[in-house]
Design an enzyme around this catalytic site. Structure first.
Site, PDB file in Angstrom:
ATOM      1  N   LYS A 101       0.801  -1.233   0.000  1.00  0.00           N
ATOM      2  CA  LYS A 101       0.000   0.000   0.000  1.00  0.00           C
ATOM      3  C   LYS A 101       0.832   1.280   0.000  1.00  0.00           C
ATOM      4  CE  LYS A 101      -4.369  -1.184   2.076  1.00  0.00           C
ATOM      5  NZ  LYS A 101      -5.296  -0.827   3.138  1.00  0.00           N
TER       6      LYS A 101
ATOM      7  N   ASP B 163     -10.038   3.531   1.796  1.00  0.00           N
ATOM      8  CA  ASP B 163     -10.225   2.954   3.141  1.00  0.00           C
ATOM      9  C   ASP B 163     -11.009   3.898   4.053  1.00  0.00           C
ATOM     10  OD1 ASP B 163      -8.846   0.554   2.709  1.00  0.00           O
ATOM     11  OD2 ASP B 163      -6.915   1.492   3.123  1.00  0.00           O
TER      12      ASP B 163
END
Ligand code: ATR
Length: 295
Positions: free
Chosen positions: A71, A107
């Site tokens: 990520k 997210d």
């Protein structure tokens, strides 16, 4: 599902990815809307990330989801970054726009939408976030802009302080964020007048499903309690919160809304969130998972 020569490919890259729910969630959504897309998952070891991104460019893969451990490290291989990525410092979604790879993070938006759809809009609320790792960072950055007050509690105080400082520096005086050590005392002091409590730690995840980050006696009926852990779907924290009269939001909800945001970036179509949630529940109930708020 009919795969043709024109089918667009979206993929998850991570390591390991064998327990991921994302292929199930996204393929159910593509199928439901009759979109000519397919979603697959690739196990990409850390030292093969650069090759994987070259592959995305070479093959014209249309979109990516990105999970641990890539990520953060993927950022250097992308061409453009969405604004939120610069603050949060991680990418979970990539759009290949005519050969330009653009990085996004969904997210935090996933957490925000999960709360809103449960009838607990964080606007003007006092919010407690437990944890200061990657998941907390995305959630805290996103919710800080909406909350009246955001309190980050973490076992390791230094990490909570550093995250609160990053948020304050990014948004200036427009946000009200504090940090403290996660302890029974700090929780007791903060939870009384709090509106939302979010568990962004891995406490309560299988196989330690008997653990909970908050003692039962501290939970009250004015709270919305949101747990990012989705295995089990109803954690001990959520079960006890429900018994205390609190509203609850589960980790599957965040997973689905974050997936929905990725889906909309790739397709431009409104994501069928109920279809996605039902597919995820079917899959979770049929198997064993070891993940928290990942994909
Ligand atoms: P993620 O990307 O899922 O957020 P992470 O970055 O490893 O994963 O962060 C895990 C978070 O859960 C951290 O806030 C961690 O606290 P520390 O910073 O003190 O390590 C928290 N955590 C994990 N297990 C915990 C436990 N048993 N008690 C308290 N906090 C815990």
């Amino acid at each position: 599902m009919r795969v043709t020569a024109k089918t667009r490919v979206c993929a998850l890259i991570g390591y390991p990815i064998e327990h991921s729910l994302s292929p199930t969630i996204h393929n159910a959504a593509f199928q439901h809307l009759g979109l000519d897309y397919i979603y697959v998952a690739f196990d990409v070891q850390p030292n093969r990330l650069q090759d994987a991104i070259a592959g995305v460019r070479g093959l014209g893969v249309h979109g990516l989801n990105v999970t641990m451990p890539h990520k953060i490290s993927i950022i250097r291989y992308l061409d453009e970054l969405d604004g939120a990525v610069r603050n949060i410092g991680s990418v979970n979604t990539v759009l290949n726009s005519g050969g330009i790879l653009i990085g996004y993070t969904t997210d935090g938006v996933g957490a925000l939408e999960a709360l809103r759809h449960a009838g607990s809009d964080p606007k003007g609320r006092k919010i407690i976030v437990l944890g200061a790792g990657g998941a907390s960072r995305s959630i805290s950055f996103t919710l800080a802009e909406h909350a009246r007050e955001l309190i980050i509690l973490n076992r390791t105080l230094e990490k909570a302080l550093a995250l609160a400082k990053d948020i304050s520096e990014a948004f200036g005086s427009g946000v009200n964020v504090r940090a403290d050590r996660l302890s029974e005392e700090s929780l007791e002091a903060e939870i009384k007048d709090a509106d939302v409590l979010i568990n962004a730690t891995s406490i309560g995840m299988r196989p330690k499903e008997n653990e909970t980050p908050v003692r039962r006696r501290l939970l009250h009926g004015k709270l919305t309690v949101f747990d990012i852990v989705y295995d089990p779907i109803e954690t001990r924290l959520l079960r006890e919160a429900k018994a205390a009269g609190a509203k609850t939001v589960d980790g599957l909800s965040m997973l689905v809304y974050q997936g929905a945001a990725s889906f909309e970036i790739w397709t431009g179509a409104k994501a069928p969130v109920e279809v996605m949630r039902r597919a995820a529940i079917r899959e979770v109930k049929g198997k064993k998972y070891r993940h928290t708020g990942g994909m």
